[in-house]
Design a protein around this motif. Structure first.
Motif, mmCIF file in Angstrom:
data_model
loop_
_atom_site.group_PDB
_atom_site.id
_atom_site.type_symbol
_atom_site.label_atom_id
_atom_site.label_comp_id
_atom_site.label_asym_id
_atom_site.label_seq_id
_atom_site.Cartn_x
_atom_site.Cartn_y
_atom_site.Cartn_z
ATOM 1 N N ASN A 91 17.649 15.859 9.887
ATOM 2 C CA ASN A 91 17.931 14.576 10.515
ATOM 3 C C ASN A 91 17.410 13.471 9.612
ATOM 4 O OD1 ASN A 91 18.500 12.465 12.171
ATOM 5 N ND2 ASN A 91 17.032 12.998 13.770
ATOM 6 N N ALA A 92 18.327 12.706 9.018
ATOM 7 C CA ALA A 92 17.937 11.636 8.099
ATOM 8 C C ALA A 92 17.959 10.271 8.761
ATOM 9 C CB ALA A 92 18.861 11.635 6.881
ATOM 10 N N SER A 93 18.102 10.208 10.087
ATOM 11 C CA SER A 93 18.194 8.910 10.758
ATOM 12 C C SER A 93 16.837 8.242 10.904
ATOM 13 C CB SER A 93 18.832 9.082 12.141
ATOM 14 O OG SER A 93 18.009 9.897 12.971
ATOM 15 N N ARG A 94 15.749 8.976 10.753
ATOM 16 C CA ARG A 94 14.421 8.407 10.908
ATOM 17 C C ARG A 94 13.417 9.216 10.104
ATOM 18 N NH1 ARG A 94 13.783 7.750 16.572
ATOM 19 N NH2 ARG A 94 16.070 7.762 16.627
ATOM 20 N N VAL A 95 12.291 8.570 9.800
ATOM 21 C CA VAL A 95 11.172 9.233 9.144
ATOM 22 C C VAL A 95 9.902 8.862 9.909
ATOM 23 C CG1 VAL A 95 12.244 9.300 6.853
ATOM 24 C CG2 VAL A 95 10.886 7.312 7.522
ATOM 25 N N TRP A 96 8.841 9.641 9.678
ATOM 26 C CA TRP A 96 7.583 9.427 10.374
ATOM 27 C C TRP A 96 6.548 8.953 9.359
ATOM 28 C CZ3 TRP A 96 11.286 12.801 11.393
ATOM 29 C CH2 TRP A 96 11.718 12.932 12.721
ATOM 30 N N VAL A 97 5.928 7.857 9.686
ATOM 31 C CA VAL A 97 5.017 7.190 8.764
ATOM 32 C C VAL A 97 3.588 7.445 9.213
ATOM 33 C CG1 VAL A 97 4.323 4.988 7.750
ATOM 34 C CG2 VAL A 97 6.737 5.427 8.262
ATOM 35 N N ARG A 98 2.740 7.879 8.277
ATOM 36 C CA ARG A 98 1.326 8.098 8.524
ATOM 37 C C ARG A 98 0.524 7.412 7.423
ATOM 38 N NH1 ARG A 98 0.082 12.363 12.070
ATOM 39 N NH2 ARG A 98 1.903 13.539 12.776
ATOM 40 N N GLN A 115 0.838 -1.197 0.000
ATOM 41 C CA GLN A 115 0.000 0.000 0.000
ATOM 42 C C GLN A 115 0.882 1.260 0.000
ATOM 43 O OE1 GLN A 115 -2.911 -0.057 3.138
ATOM 44 N NE2 GLN A 115 -3.367 -2.251 2.876
ATOM 45 N N GLU A 116 0.245 2.394 -0.203
ATOM 46 C CA GLU A 116 0.933 3.673 -0.149
ATOM 47 C C GLU A 116 0.695 4.335 1.200
ATOM 48 O OE1 GLU A 116 -0.439 5.941 -3.473
ATOM 49 O OE2 GLU A 116 1.132 5.167 -4.804
ATOM 50 N N ILE A 117 1.706 4.981 1.693
ATOM 51 C CA ILE A 117 1.623 5.673 2.989
ATOM 52 C C ILE A 117 2.194 7.072 2.829
ATOM 53 C CG2 ILE A 117 1.615 3.624 4.450
ATOM 54 C CD1 ILE A 117 4.850 5.542 3.979
ATOM 55 N N ARG A 118 1.935 7.918 3.818
ATOM 56 C CA ARG A 118 2.531 9.256 3.877
ATOM 57 C C ARG A 118 3.817 9.180 4.690
ATOM 58 N NH1 ARG A 118 -0.284 13.773 2.401
ATOM 59 N NH2 ARG A 118 -2.467 13.468 1.813
ATOM 60 N N LEU A 119 4.890 9.685 4.117
ATOM 61 C CA LEU A 119 6.185 9.663 4.778
ATOM 62 C C LEU A 119 6.603 11.106 5.046
ATOM 63 C CD1 LEU A 119 9.186 7.427 3.936
ATOM 64 C CD2 LEU A 119 9.541 9.879 4.085
ATOM 65 N N LEU A 136 -2.640 7.364 4.684
ATOM 66 C CA LEU A 136 -3.097 8.381 3.744
ATOM 67 C C LEU A 136 -4.120 9.302 4.376
ATOM 68 C CD1 LEU A 136 -3.433 6.314 0.438
ATOM 69 C CD2 LEU A 136 -1.566 7.816 1.142
ATOM 70 N N GLU A 137 -4.803 8.812 5.422
ATOM 71 C CA GLU A 137 -5.769 9.655 6.130
ATOM 72 C C GLU A 137 -5.100 10.557 7.144
ATOM 73 O OE1 GLU A 137 -6.070 6.430 5.710
ATOM 74 O OE2 GLU A 137 -7.631 6.441 4.161
ATOM 75 N N GLY A 138 -3.796 10.359 7.416
ATOM 76 C CA GLY A 138 -3.070 11.231 8.338
ATOM 77 C C GLY A 138 -2.824 10.641 9.701
ATOM 78 N N ASP A 139 -3.246 9.387 9.972
ATOM 79 C CA ASP A 139 -3.010 8.771 11.282
ATOM 80 C C ASP A 139 -1.558 8.330 11.390
ATOM 81 O OD1 ASP A 139 -5.695 9.105 11.879
ATOM 82 O OD2 ASP A 139 -6.245 7.176 10.986
ATOM 83 N N LEU A 140 -0.952 8.636 12.557
ATOM 84 C CA LEU A 140 0.450 8.299 12.770
ATOM 85 C C LEU A 140 0.599 6.798 12.996
ATOM 86 C CD1 LEU A 140 3.368 9.305 13.165
ATOM 87 C CD2 LEU A 140 2.859 9.526 15.614
ATOM 88 N N VAL A 141 1.506 6.190 12.222
ATOM 89 C CA VAL A 141 1.798 4.765 12.378
ATOM 90 C C VAL A 141 2.999 4.568 13.281
ATOM 91 C CG1 VAL A 141 2.393 2.645 11.149
ATOM 92 C CG2 VAL A 141 0.806 4.274 10.126
ATOM 93 N N GLY A 142 4.049 5.367 13.105
ATOM 94 C CA GLY A 142 5.233 5.257 13.943
ATOM 95 C C GLY A 142 6.443 5.841 13.254
ATOM 96 N N GLU A 143 7.624 5.646 13.882
ATOM 97 C CA GLU A 143 8.882 6.134 13.351
ATOM 98 C C GLU A 143 9.631 4.981 12.696
ATOM 99 O OE1 GLU A 143 11.186 8.046 16.295
ATOM 100 O OE2 GLU A 143 9.689 9.565 16.782
ATOM 101 N N ALA A 144 9.983 5.167 11.441
ATOM 102 C CA ALA A 144 10.783 4.170 10.729
ATOM 103 C C ALA A 144 12.250 4.557 10.836
ATOM 104 C CB ALA A 144 10.350 4.081 9.272
#
Length: 677
Positions: free
Chosen positions: A525-532, A515-519, A534-542
């Motif tokens: 800081n390139a050590s992590r990204v935040w994944v949400r 699936q597609e997600i919002r990143l 498509l509706e904008g709900d936070l999934v976690g830190e990758a």
């Protein structure tokens, strides 16, 4: 002049008795016209009944008297004067008009007592006898409008001035002047085709080309030069300059910022630094790209960013630094690739502001930010030895370039080009100096220390606005961090998501396989990204390479290395036996000294053994100032806990706080801590 004179005023004049009584008796005898003076018992006699000799004297005395200065020409509008034409007269025509008008006024004044012809004759006679008043005498030569000083008044000239004044008003007295012939010669279009080119040919070169193409209608080059001098600068340079450069010769609209408050408008622009700096990643010289955000109302530099080229990352970094001072209402930028993109527009929309782009090729509209480049960045670059601007001496610049490259090849470093840490320390100094220096675009006030009037500095203008009741609208730090993270839509597979050539892992992404997600990513800081979603709900830190591990365990690799080494040695022995036909044995290493070695051989072997022995870990100082700051804090914590530092660590711990990098890093981390609080 007057129409009536008393006996006292006439006594002793030419043609008159010397006493009042004798004049009264003569007037009674010759039946002079008379009347009683108002408010007195004296009798006044008419000017027309007086003897001719007396009349001539009274006229001459009247003209010879000092006349008052006339009113300005623009206010002396005659009965038929065209005010529009009068306003088009030049100063030379106005001076001649004023001088002629003085004689017209004098004739009108005298005509109230005597006839116009007699007034004109009297002025002509007095002018020839040089008995005019000083006021009229000074205006005879100017009224004649001749270069020679021998000109005088004549009856015909005075009558012509009177006639012109009564027909056309004041403008009728103004002399005509020969105007420039602004008509275009027949050859002008052909010549301008050769002259008005972007290559900017000289007049001689354009004239030579024009002469070859049009030999029949060729004027002289002097005629051509006179024709060019008649043209305005804009008309002459059209075609030789681009429309953008031609604006430097055209009128413009000046934008006022008096009615703006701080944070109403932010303007930003990128600028390629005019000096070389050592790249912190590669160690090679490069020219940094600076992005500056300026508050229009106070001219304060509220945000900066340093990068390798104008990019979205640099713009977001500078904008993130700027909004910590206050939220903006309008973001005024150009159409560069770093600004005109969906990522920056999305962040601006989420911040609640509005982004406006200037017209293409219209840098004059953003004169504030363009001028700040000169004040901040160009002046800073000129302080460095590695300056490579257009006004740098060619030979000096070549010498610096040659020596610095030689030092980099031989030693890996050079003092002619500043390091990135030195550059950043200088940037902070220049920004602080600019914000605390008087700016001529700001209002004046009286300096409390010197008592003199001077312009405010950007910081003083900012503080003055807060004193008047304005307060910046600042969002919480956690909100800014979330808003300033740009977002992209990326596909995810088996818990991984890729962005900017890197792979990030989050176990919770297993439910979003395919699936597609919002990143959302942080530009610093390139050590992590935040994944949400498509509706904008936070999934976690990758986490960057969160699921990565060594391809094989190190213990297995070590065994493989030993096995490969033994096999290579065995194959080498078999090859030696094949070549020599003799048995070759491998002697096991011995720790004791060999009896077969001499003292010199033994010393040499021990020296090589010392070089091959593993060295004790040495104290290494990081290259970038941020890592240095973290290392110093670690050492400082050890000192506070009572631990003793090795000599090298203790020496560096004592010396580095005196360096400018330490002050810059301490200020940066303190500012970040205040923003988070």
């Amino acid at each position: 002049m007057h129409n009536w004179y008393s006996a006292r005023e006439l006594a002793g004049l030419p043609g008159m008795p010397g006493t009042e009584r004798a004049i009264q008796l003569r007037a009674k005898r010759e039946r002079w016209e008379g009347q009683g003076r108002l408010g007195s018992k004296a009798v006044e006699y008419s000017f027309g009944t007086l003897p001719h000799e007396t009349q001539v004297h009274l006229i001459a005395a009247s003209v010879s008297a000092t006349a008052p200065e006339p009113l300005p020409v623009i206010e002396l509008i005659g009965p038929k004067c065209d005010s529009v034409l009068a306003s088009r007269l030049n100063q030379d025509q106005r001076s001649v008009l004023t001088a002629r008008l003085a004689f017209v006024r004098e004739i009108e004044r005298m005509s109230q007592t005597i006839s116009q012809q007699r007034a004109i004759d009297s002025l002509v006679a007095l002018a020839k006898a040089e008995q005019l008043s000083p006021y009229l005498t000074d205006r005879v030569q100017r009224a004649n409008d001749r270069k020679t000083s021998e000109r005088t008044l004549s009856e015909r000239t005075l009558k012509r001035w009177l006639s012109d004044y009564r027909k056309h008003g004041e403008t009728g007295l103004a002399p005509t002047r020969r105007q420039k012939d602004m008509s275009l010669p027949a050859w002008s279009a052909s010549f301008l085709t050769c002259y008005q080119r972007p290559t900017k040919p000289s007049v001689e070169a354009a004239y030579a080309e024009f002469s070859l193409k049009h030999p029949a209608e060729r004027p002289s080059i002097h005629v051509v030069r006179r024709f060019l001098n008649k043209l305005s600068a804009e008309a002459r340079e059209r075609g030789r300059r681009t429309p953008q450069e031609l604006k430097a010769l055209q009128p413009f609209k000046r934008r006022l910022t008096k009615n703006l408050h701080p944070c109403d408008v932010f303007t930003a622009d990128g600028h390629k630094f005019d000096a070389e700096v050592l790249n912190p990643r590669t160690g090679k010289p490069y020219r940094p790209e600076t992005t500056t955000v300026l508050d229009v109302a106070t001219r304060k530099a509220v945000g900066i960013s340093i990068g390798e080229a104008e990019s979205t990352i640099g713009v977001l970094d500078a904008l993130r630094d700027a909004v910590q001072h206050g939220m903006f209402a309008m973001f005024y930028v150009d159409n560069g690739s770093g600004f005109a993109n969906d990522t920056v527009r999305e962040v601006v929309d989420r911040l609640g502001g509005e982004m406006t782009h200037a017209l293409p090729y219209n840098s004059q509209a953003r004169g504030l930010i363009e001028r700040s480049h000169q004040t901040i960045w160009v002046n800073a670059a000129k302080k460095l030895t590695s300056y490579i601007g257009a006004d740098m001496d060619k030979h000096a610049g070549t010498k610096v370039h040659r020596i610095s490259r030689k030092q980099l090849r031989e030693t890996g470093s050079t003092r002619l080009i500043p390091t990135f840490a030195e550059f950043m320390a200088g940037v902070e100094y220049e920004i602080e100096t600019y914000n605390n220096s008087p700016h001529r675009g700001l209002a004046k006030f009286r300096d409390p220390l010197t008592g003199k009037l001077r312009h405010m500095s950007p910081n003083e203008a900012w503080d003055a606005a807060r004193t008047e009741g304005w307060e910046p609208m600042v969002a919480p730090a956690e909100v800014l961090n979330d808003l300033m993270r740009p977002q992209v839509i990326r596909p995810t597979r088996r818990g991984e998501v890729t962005w900017s050539g890197e792979t990030y892992f989050l176990d919770a992404l297993r439910d979003f396989h395919g699936q597609e997600i919002r990143l959302a990513y942080d530009v610093r800081n390139a050590s992590r990204v935040w994944v949400r979603t498509l509706e904008g709900d936070l999934v976690g830190e990758a986490i960057l390479d969160g699921n990565a591990s060594d391809y094989m365990p190190k213990a297995m690799l070590e065994k493989a290395y030993e096995k490969r080494e033994s096999g290579q040695m065995k194959r080498a022995l078999d090859k030696l036996e094949t070549l020599t036909g003799k048995r070759v044995e491998m002697i096991a290493p011995c720790t004791g000294p060999s009896a077969q070695l001499s003292a010199e051989q033994l010393a040499e072997a021990q020296r090589f053994a010392q070089l091959a022995a593993p060295k004790a870990p040495t104290f290494e100082i990081p290259a970038d100032p941020i890592s240095k700051y973290h290392l110093w804090n670690q050492l400082n914590d050890r000192v506070k806990s009572g631990a003793l530092l090795p000599p090298e660590e203790a020496q560096w711990h004592d010396r580095w706080p005196k360096h400018s990098d330490y002050t810059a890093m301490q200020r940066m981390f303190a500012h970040a801590a205040q923003a988070r609080a």
